[in-house]
Write a protein that holds these residues in place. Structure first.
Motif, PDB file in Angstrom:
ATOM      1  N   ALA A   1       3.103 -13.078   3.775  1.00 35.33           N
ATOM      2  CA  ALA A   1       2.876 -11.635   3.820  1.00 35.33           C
ATOM      3  C   ALA A   1       1.685 -11.375   2.896  1.00 35.33           C
ATOM      4  CB  ALA A   1       4.110 -10.904   3.320  1.00 35.33           C
ATOM      5  N   SER A   2       0.713 -10.603   3.348  1.00 37.93           N
ATOM      6  CA  SER A   2      -0.472 -10.415   2.511  1.00 37.93           C
ATOM      7  C   SER A   2      -0.124  -9.514   1.323  1.00 37.93           C
ATOM      8  CB  SER A   2      -1.612  -9.808   3.325  1.00 37.93           C
ATOM      9  OG  SER A   2      -1.378  -8.419   3.516  1.00 37.93           O
ATOM     10  N   ILE A   3      -0.875  -9.678   0.257  1.00 36.56           N
ATOM     11  CA  ILE A   3      -0.615  -8.883  -0.955  1.00 36.56           C
ATOM     12  C   ILE A   3      -0.774  -7.383  -0.663  1.00 36.56           C
ATOM     13  CG2 ILE A   3      -1.608  -8.382  -3.245  1.00 36.56           C
ATOM     14  CD1 ILE A   3      -1.611 -11.449  -3.670  1.00 36.56           C
ATOM     15  N   PRO A   4      -1.848  -6.939  -0.001  1.00 36.21           N
ATOM     16  CA  PRO A   4      -1.944  -5.497   0.311  1.00 36.21           C
ATOM     17  C   PRO A   4      -0.783  -5.002   1.184  1.00 36.21           C
ATOM     18  CG  PRO A   4      -4.011  -6.624   0.823  1.00 36.21           C
ATOM     19  CD  PRO A   4      -3.048  -7.681   0.424  1.00 36.21           C
ATOM     20  N   PHE A   5      -0.274  -5.868   2.048  1.00 37.24           N
ATOM     21  CA  PHE A   5       0.837  -5.463   2.920  1.00 37.24           C
ATOM     22  C   PHE A   5       2.107  -5.214   2.094  1.00 37.24           C
ATOM     23  CE2 PHE A   5       3.899  -6.350   6.504  1.00 37.24           C
ATOM     24  CZ  PHE A   5       3.491  -5.276   7.292  1.00 37.24           C
ATOM     25  N   LEU A   6       2.409  -6.136   1.176  1.00 33.35           N
ATOM     26  CA  LEU A   6       3.606  -5.956   0.329  1.00 33.35           C
ATOM     27  C   LEU A   6       3.446  -4.729  -0.571  1.00 33.35           C
ATOM     28  CD1 LEU A   6       4.415  -9.685  -0.618  1.00 33.35           C
ATOM     29  CD2 LEU A   6       5.565  -8.242   1.068  1.00 33.35           C
ATOM     30  N   GLN A   7       2.217  -4.503  -1.041  1.00 29.80           N
ATOM     31  CA  GLN A   7       1.975  -3.312  -1.882  1.00 29.80           C
ATOM     32  C   GLN A   7       2.174  -2.033  -1.065  1.00 29.80           C
ATOM     33  OE1 GLN A   7      -1.949  -4.351  -3.254  1.00 29.80           O
ATOM     34  NE2 GLN A   7      -1.160  -5.395  -5.084  1.00 29.80           N
ATOM     35  N   LYS A   8       1.756  -2.085   0.185  1.00 29.64           N
ATOM     36  CA  LYS A   8       1.923  -0.910   1.072  1.00 29.64           C
ATOM     37  C   LYS A   8       3.410  -0.673   1.372  1.00 29.64           C
ATOM     38  CE  LYS A   8      -0.819   1.405   2.662  1.00 29.64           C
ATOM     39  NZ  LYS A   8      -1.281   2.760   2.259  1.00 29.64           N
TER      40      LYS A   8
ATOM     41  N   HIS B   1       3.361  -8.356  12.051  1.00 29.85           N
ATOM     42  CA  HIS B   1       3.307  -8.827  10.659  1.00 29.85           C
ATOM     43  C   HIS B   1       1.941  -8.529  10.050  1.00 29.85           C
ATOM     44  CE1 HIS B   1       3.736 -12.424   7.707  1.00 29.85           C
ATOM     45  NE2 HIS B   1       4.605 -11.504   7.345  1.00 29.85           N
ATOM     46  N   ASN B   2       1.938  -8.078   8.804  1.00 28.46           N
ATOM     47  CA  ASN B   2       0.697  -7.833   8.041  1.00 28.46           C
ATOM     48  C   ASN B   2      -0.192  -6.753   8.640  1.00 28.46           C
ATOM     49  OD1 ASN B   2       1.152  -9.580   5.910  1.00 28.46           O
ATOM     50  ND2 ASN B   2       0.187 -11.330   6.926  1.00 28.46           N
ATOM     51  N   ASP B   3       0.374  -5.847   9.439  1.00 30.38           N
ATOM     52  CA  ASP B   3      -0.419  -4.784  10.065  1.00 30.38           C
ATOM     53  C   ASP B   3      -0.134  -3.457   9.346  1.00 30.38           C
ATOM     54  OD1 ASP B   3      -1.415  -2.763  11.711  1.00 30.38           O
ATOM     55  OD2 ASP B   3      -1.032  -3.894  13.554  1.00 30.38           O
ATOM     56  N   ILE B   4      -1.001  -3.115   8.424  1.00 29.19           N
ATOM     57  CA  ILE B   4      -0.784  -1.934   7.571  1.00 29.19           C
ATOM     58  C   ILE B   4      -0.773  -0.649   8.401  1.00 29.19           C
ATOM     59  CG2 ILE B   4      -1.896  -0.513   5.773  1.00 29.19           C
ATOM     60  CD1 ILE B   4      -2.475  -3.044   4.243  1.00 29.19           C
ATOM     61  N   ALA B   5      -1.670  -0.559   9.375  1.00 25.20           N
ATOM     62  CA  ALA B   5      -1.754   0.664  10.185  1.00 25.20           C
ATOM     63  C   ALA B   5      -0.453   0.891  10.961  1.00 25.20           C
ATOM     64  CB  ALA B   5      -2.945   0.574  11.140  1.00 25.20           C
ATOM     65  N   ALA B   6       0.103  -0.189  11.520  1.00 28.68           N
ATOM     66  CA  ALA B   6       1.355  -0.067  12.284  1.00 28.68           C
ATOM     67  C   ALA B   6       2.506   0.361  11.376  1.00 28.68           C
ATOM     68  CB  ALA B   6       1.681  -1.401  12.965  1.00 28.68           C
ATOM     69  N   LEU B   7       2.498  -0.139  10.151  1.00 32.35           N
ATOM     70  CA  LEU B   7       3.549   0.212   9.185  1.00 32.35           C
ATOM     71  C   LEU B   7       3.453   1.701   8.820  1.00 32.35           C
ATOM     72  CD1 LEU B   7       5.804  -1.060   7.380  1.00 32.35           C
ATOM     73  CD2 LEU B   7       4.073  -1.314   5.607  1.00 32.35           C
ATOM     74  N   GLU B   8       2.234   2.139   8.571  1.00 32.99           N
ATOM     75  CA  GLU B   8       2.031   3.556   8.218  1.00 32.99           C
ATOM     76  C   GLU B   8       2.483   4.455   9.364  1.00 32.99           C
ATOM     77  OE1 GLU B   8      -1.703   3.458   5.086  1.00 32.99           O
ATOM     78  OE2 GLU B   8      -2.125   3.332   7.233  1.00 32.99           O
ATOM     79  N   GLN B   9       2.144   4.024  10.560  1.00 33.47           N
ATOM     80  CA  GLN B   9       2.500   4.832  11.729  1.00 33.47           C
ATOM     81  C   GLN B   9       4.018   4.917  11.922  1.00 33.47           C
ATOM     82  OE1 GLN B   9       1.761   3.843  15.820  1.00 33.47           O
ATOM     83  NE2 GLN B   9       2.760   5.850  15.942  1.00 33.47           N
TER      84      GLN B   9
END
Ligand SMILES: Cc1ncc(COP(=O)(O)O)c(C=O)c1O
Length: 377
Positions: free
Chosen positions: A188-195, A154-162
């Motif tokens: 869920a963090s705001i940057p995460f939802l934006q990503k 949860h909330n891990d932008i790098a893992a989502l991108e990967q």
């Protein structure tokens, strides 16, 4: 015949309810900050709600989706207006799991893909794909196991991108709660939802905002995901939508084009459910309940943060998690049986507040006072 014994029960029978107060069979009064699991949105037995359902029952209680039910269009219109999603479309069903099941199906029909991204701590319901996207192996039956669901932290932008890099064109949908409920009130963090929004756009995947618990005005914004300033493709709703009358909804962006038979249900959108849901939205609007949820919720959060001995206070509006240390395992039980206050819980030791959106400041103070006493044991 016996009941199939799947629920650990409190030995309490509720026989009467009004607003945020309930009474048991012995006449004991309770303050209800649980709302039957975030379901009671406009308060128990609200007079406008009771009248609208009663009047409807005297006209026609049910007919199937083979005839025109004008209440459905009226509900879609009102929901668009109150939520701000005026150009979205509404599919009506009966529960949160069903709403998520249909949303995931819709996404897969839309882009022809199979994989779903979900996150650690997620809860999306107990039907086939909804439970497969739920982070709890204990409630996933072997028949529900699928390699199509990818769980990410949860909330891990790098893992989502990967994950998007790896599976890109296979991803049908990303499903996420704005604030995890069962997971323990984790935002869920705001940057995460934006990503999520930008990756879904780049890969033609569908962003599904599970708003079953965190939506419908609970946080002060109609959909808590919208704090991130980006819109989802699909929002799912249930719980507070009917104030106890079973109803769920899939709120669908204009880009999705329906065809006859694509989705369907016998009971979804029946006359009584629509009357209940219309009454809820009318009361929400008339009594400014979103504003009240924000104000009383923020007051509670601010006051709770001042109390010593709490590990963490999380949430927004009237969706609040109070994480307690292991040394205080009995607070929830004491609140109920000593102080007569219903609250929710999450593992390992989180008290969840999910009251009606018209909770008053006086009721918030009543909770705070008793909570401080309960902390002392
Ligand atoms: C976020 C979320 N999604 C889905 C569900 C499932 O809803 P239902 O129990 O109405 O099927 C729940 C229920 O707690 C929930 O909290």
């Amino acid at each position: 015949m016996n009941l199939f014994d799947v629920y650990p029960l409190n030995d309490i029978e509720i026989v009467k309810a009004s607003g945020s107060t309930v009474w048991d069979a012995e006449g004991q009064e309770y303050l209800d900050l649980y709302g039957g699991h975030a379901v009671i949105s406009i308060g128990h037995t609200h007079p406008h709600y009771v009248k609208r359902i009663t009047d409807q029952l005297q006209q026609v209680g049910f007919y199937s989706n083979s005839v025109i039910i004008p209440l459905q269009a009226a509900l879609a219109e009102k929901l668009g207006q109150v939520s701000g999603k005026t150009d979205y479309q509404l599919f009506l069903c009966n529960s949160g799991a069903e709403a998520n099941e249909n949303a995931l199906k819709l996404a897969s029909f839309y882009n022809g893909r199979k994989k779903v991204i979900s996150f650690s701590g997620a809860f999306h319901g107990r039907t086939a794909l909804a439970v497969a996207a739920t982070d709890n192996p204990k409630i996933i039956a072997p028949v529900n196991e699928t390699e199509n669901v990818i769980f990410l932290p949860h909330n891990d932008i790098a893992a989502l991108e990967q994950a998007f890099e790896q599976y890109g064109q296979e991803i049908a949908a990303v499903i996420i709660e704005g604030i995890q409920g069962v997971g323990g009130i984790k935002e869920a963090s705001i940057p995460f939802l934006q990503k999520i929004r930008s990756l879904c756009d780049a890969h033609n995947a569908v962003y599904i905002a599970d708003s079953v618990q965190c939506g419908y005005g609970r946080t002060g914004e109609f959909f808590s995901h919208d704090y991130a300033g980006v819109t989802a493709d699909v929002y799912t709703t249930a719980k507070g939508m009917g104030n106890g009358f079973p109803i769920g909804g899939v709120v669908i962006a204009p880009k999705f084009k329906p065809w006859y038979g694509m989705l369907g249900t016998t009971f979804g959108g029946n006359h009584l459910a629509c009357a209940a849901a219309l009454a809820v939205l009318e009361v929400m609007e008339q009594d400014n309940l979103l504003t009240n949820a924000a104000e009383v919720g923020n007051y509670l959060i601010t006051e709770l943060k001042k109390i010593e001995g709490i590990s963490e206070v999380r949430g927004r509006g009237l969706m609040i998690g109070i994480e307690l240390p292991e040394s205080l395992p009995n607070v929830k039980k004491d609140l109920l049986f000593k102080y007569h206050i219903f609250t929710g819980e999450a593992k390992p030791n989180v008290i969840r507040l999910l009251p009606a959106l018209n909770l008053t400041k006086a009721q918030a103070d009543q909770f705070l006072e008793n909570f401080k006493l309960a902390l002392k044991g």
